[in-house]
Design a protein around this motif. Structure first.
Motif, short mmCIF file in Angstrom:
data_model
loop_
_atom_site.label_atom_id
_atom_site.label_comp_id
_atom_site.label_asym_id
_atom_site.label_seq_id
_atom_site.Cartn_x
_atom_site.Cartn_y
_atom_site.Cartn_z
N CYS A 1 0.84 -1.20 0.00
CA CYS A 1 0.00 0.00 0.00
C CYS A 1 0.88 1.25 0.00
O CYS A 1 1.15 1.86 1.03
N HIS B 1 -4.53 2.55 -3.74
CA HIS B 1 -4.45 1.12 -3.39
C HIS B 1 -5.58 0.75 -2.43
O HIS B 1 -5.69 1.28 -1.33
N ALA B 2 -6.41 -0.19 -2.84
CA ALA B 2 -7.55 -0.61 -2.01
C ALA B 2 -7.19 -1.87 -1.22
O ALA B 2 -6.43 -2.72 -1.68
N ARG C 1 -9.29 -4.82 1.14
CA ARG C 1 -10.53 -5.36 1.70
C ARG C 1 -10.34 -6.87 1.84
O ARG C 1 -10.35 -7.61 0.86
N GLN D 1 -10.43 -3.21 5.88
CA GLN D 1 -10.37 -2.47 4.63
C GLN D 1 -9.65 -1.14 4.85
O GLN D 1 -9.47 -0.69 5.98
N ARG D 2 -9.20 -0.58 3.74
CA ARG D 2 -8.54 0.72 3.83
C ARG D 2 -9.59 1.81 3.90
O ARG D 2 -10.59 1.78 3.18
N GLN D 3 -9.35 2.76 4.79
CA GLN D 3 -10.23 3.92 4.91
C GLN D 3 -9.33 5.15 5.04
O GLN D 3 -8.83 5.45 6.12
#
Length: 320
Positions: free
Chosen positions: A287, A292-293, A295, A304-306
């Motif tokens: 990341c 870049h996601a 989950r 998950q990315r936030q």
């Protein structure tokens, strides 16, 4: 703690009044009777009616009659312990049971009961460790069951953890105290039953002191886990909660894993499998761009990315 029922309860010092989780089986019967004798008028019983077998109503009737004879107030909680698709029946029943016991203490007897005793014994502890080994568990699994812990404002106790199962039944026989046998205890479909029927007798023959040595190993694992948790808490102070991805990346991979395990367990009561955690660590390492996601399925939800942090979201079906 002595390895007899009498010795274990003699050295047991909970806050009073005390509740006892009472199924009517041998182990919880011994625990309830011994506690009621030591603290007359200060003991309560909670029976969880799982509704999973035809004999459940007769179990409740037996418990009610026994409590009347002992002069112990009884609270009965009925639960739907059926398991969801893909969920272990034993895990579903255990979760339902703990939720029911917690609710009983919070709602019965004016909320005055803050301590509850469970009847797991030395053989249960060995079974838990063997199950953990069979699943490739880490230190939390090998630490097995704690003798005391706190959750939801309740102090939970297992005063019989050093007492062998056969010693409990012998004590009941000597005291001429009746109990009920759950027919599912003889069902080989359950892994614990296979361990109890096949492995424990073999261990007894090969290593007569196996209960004591397993207990020492569990204690070593629990102590080592305490050290790891201390390190994880320090690392989470650096990364923030929920963890900032860039701050996580400054830690070694092993410390990232350690911190993430504690974050998931402490904040979300979730546990990642080895494969899930490895995938999450790979994604954290990769990341490096804003787009870049992340989950990844973990327990009953997703990590998950936030923004610049990791977040955890529960599956919609788990909230129903």
């Amino acid at each position: 703690m002595p390895s007899t029922v009498t010795g274990a309860i003699a050295s047991f010092s909970p806050a009073l009044p005390l509740a006892v989780a009472y199924s009517g089986g041998a182990d919880s019967t011994a625990l309830l009777v011994a506690c009621a004798r030591k603290w007359p008028g200060q003991v309560r019983a909670v029976h969880v009616h799982h509704g999973l077998q035809a004999a459940a109503d007769s179990f409740e009737q037996h418990c009610a009659a026994a409590c009347r004879q002992l002069g112990v107030p009884l609270a009965v909680r009925r639960v739907d312990a059926r398991h969801a698709p893909g969920q272990s029946p034993e895990d579903a029943a255990r979760r339902s049971r703990y939720a029911a016991l917690t609710a009983a203490l919070q709602q019965e007897w004016g909320g005055a009961v803050k301590d509850i005793a469970l009847a797991q014994h030395a053989d249960d502890q060995v079974e838990t460790m063997l199950l953990a080994l069979s699943r490739g568990a880490g230190l939390p699994g090998l630490a097995a069951m704690p003798a005391r812990w706190q959750r939801d404002g309740i102090t939970w106790h297992r005063p019989l953890l050093k007492v062998p199962g056969p010693a409990i039944r012998q004590w009941l026989a000597d005291e001429k105290i009746a109990w009920i046998e759950d027919p599912t205890n003889a069902d080989d479909a359950f892994t614990r039953n296979r361990i109890r029927a096949r492995l424990l007798p073999a261990l007894e023959q090969a290593f007569p002191q196996f209960r004591e040595t397993f207990a020492r190993s569990a204690g070593h694992a629990a102590q080592a886990q305490q050290v790891l948790d201390e390190i994880a808490r320090q690392d989470l102070e650096r990364t923030g909660t929920p963890p900032a991805i860039k701050q996580l990346q400054t830690l070694s991979t092993a410390r990232q894993a350690n911190a993430l395990r504690l974050w998931l367990r402490r904040e979300h009561q979730a546990s990642a499998s080895a494969a899930q955690l490895a995938e999450l660590l790979d994604q954290v390492a990769a990341c490096t761009t804003r787009g870049h996601a992340i989950r990844i399925k973990v327990g009953h939800g997703f990590v998950q990315r936030q923004g610049d942090r990791l977040a955890w979201a529960m599956e919609p079906s788990a909230t129903l």
